[in-house]
Scaffold this motif. Sequence first.
Motif, PDB file in Angstrom:
ATOM      1  N   UNK A  43       0.827  -1.211   0.000  1.00  0.00           N
ATOM      2  CA  UNK A  43       0.000   0.000   0.000  1.00  0.00           C
ATOM      3  C   UNK A  43       0.860   1.259   0.000  1.00  0.00           C
ATOM      4  N   UNK A  44       1.959   1.260   0.757  1.00  0.00           N
ATOM      5  CA  UNK A  44       2.845   2.422   0.796  1.00  0.00           C
ATOM      6  C   UNK A  44       3.511   2.660  -0.559  1.00  0.00           C
ATOM      7  N   UNK A  45       3.958   1.602  -1.204  1.00  0.00           N
ATOM      8  CA  UNK A  45       4.585   1.736  -2.518  1.00  0.00           C
ATOM      9  C   UNK A  45       3.569   2.230  -3.542  1.00  0.00           C
ATOM     10  N   UNK A  46       2.358   1.698  -3.510  1.00  0.00           N
ATOM     11  CA  UNK A  46       1.324   2.134  -4.445  1.00  0.00           C
ATOM     12  C   UNK A  46       0.978   3.609  -4.232  1.00  0.00           C
ATOM     13  N   UNK A  47       0.898   4.041  -2.979  1.00  0.00           N
ATOM     14  CA  UNK A  47       0.594   5.447  -2.696  1.00  0.00           C
ATOM     15  C   UNK A  47       1.722   6.350  -3.184  1.00  0.00           C
ATOM     16  N   UNK A  48       2.956   5.923  -2.991  1.00  0.00           N
ATOM     17  CA  UNK A  48       4.104   6.711  -3.456  1.00  0.00           C
ATOM     18  C   UNK A  48       4.111   6.803  -4.979  1.00  0.00           C
ATOM     19  N   UNK A  49       3.825   5.711  -5.648  1.00  0.00           N
ATOM     20  CA  UNK A  49       3.802   5.697  -7.117  1.00  0.00           C
ATOM     21  C   UNK A  49       2.711   6.626  -7.629  1.00  0.00           C
ATOM     22  N   UNK A  50       1.534   6.584  -7.006  1.00  0.00           N
ATOM     23  CA  UNK A  50       0.429   7.455  -7.400  1.00  0.00           C
ATOM     24  C   UNK A  50       0.802   8.916  -7.208  1.00  0.00           C
ATOM     25  N   UNK A  51       1.406   9.240  -6.079  1.00  0.00           N
ATOM     26  CA  UNK A  51       1.814  10.621  -5.821  1.00  0.00           C
ATOM     27  C   UNK A  51       2.878  11.068  -6.810  1.00  0.00           C
ATOM     28  N   UNK A  52       3.806  10.200  -7.130  1.00  0.00           N
ATOM     29  CA  UNK A  52       4.883  10.537  -8.048  1.00  0.00           C
ATOM     30  C   UNK A  52       4.340  10.760  -9.458  1.00  0.00           C
ATOM     31  N   UNK A  53       3.477   9.868  -9.912  1.00  0.00           N
ATOM     32  CA  UNK A  53       2.959   9.946 -11.282  1.00  0.00           C
ATOM     33  C   UNK A  53       1.809  10.936 -11.434  1.00  0.00           C
ATOM     34  N   UNK A  54       1.032  11.142 -10.389  1.00  0.00           N
ATOM     35  CA  UNK A  54      -0.201  11.912 -10.509  1.00  0.00           C
ATOM     36  C   UNK A  54      -0.150  13.335 -10.006  1.00  0.00           C
ATOM     37  N   UNK A  55       0.997  13.792  -9.542  1.00  0.00           N
ATOM     38  CA  UNK A  55       1.109  15.173  -9.062  1.00  0.00           C
ATOM     39  C   UNK A  55       2.338  15.821  -9.695  1.00  0.00           C
ATOM     40  N   UNK A  56       2.481  17.113  -9.468  1.00  0.00           N
ATOM     41  CA  UNK A  56       3.647  17.842  -9.994  1.00  0.00           C
ATOM     42  C   UNK A  56       4.886  17.656  -9.110  1.00  0.00           C
ATOM     43  N   UNK A  57       4.768  16.961  -8.000  1.00  0.00           N
ATOM     44  CA  UNK A  57       5.880  16.826  -7.068  1.00  0.00           C
ATOM     45  C   UNK A  57       7.144  16.315  -7.743  1.00  0.00           C
ATOM     46  N   UNK A  58       7.029  15.359  -8.631  1.00  0.00           N
ATOM     47  CA  UNK A  58       8.214  14.766  -9.264  1.00  0.00           C
ATOM     48  C   UNK A  58       8.866  15.700 -10.281  1.00  0.00           C
ATOM     49  N   UNK A  59       8.132  16.707 -10.757  1.00  0.00           N
ATOM     50  CA  UNK A  59       8.676  17.606 -11.780  1.00  0.00           C
ATOM     51  C   UNK A  59       9.004  18.997 -11.257  1.00  0.00           C
ATOM     52  N   UNK A  60       8.406  19.423 -10.146  1.00  0.00           N
ATOM     53  CA  UNK A  60       8.575  20.780  -9.635  1.00  0.00           C
ATOM     54  C   UNK A  60       9.342  20.766  -8.319  1.00  0.00           C
ATOM     55  N   UNK A  61      10.613  21.118  -8.380  1.00  0.00           N
ATOM     56  CA  UNK A  61      11.457  21.050  -7.166  1.00  0.00           C
ATOM     57  C   UNK A  61      11.002  22.017  -6.088  1.00  0.00           C
TER      58      UNK A  61
END
Length: 65
Positions: A43-61
Amino acid sequence: MSTALLIDGKLVPGGAGEFATINPATEETLGHAADADAGDMDRAIAAARTAFDGTDWSRDTALRV
């Protein structure tokens, strides 16, 4: 005091219960922590993957400050 894991922004109990943390020098119990199981990890890995792929967090420092 209760122990919990933070998964997907929510505090949830550990699937494997909890465990004591012990001071190795004195053998004194310092506290207790939630004990995760494989389901918690998934569940933790799935939540992290969703946050990484579905938000700007991974692209906006600027969001990581």
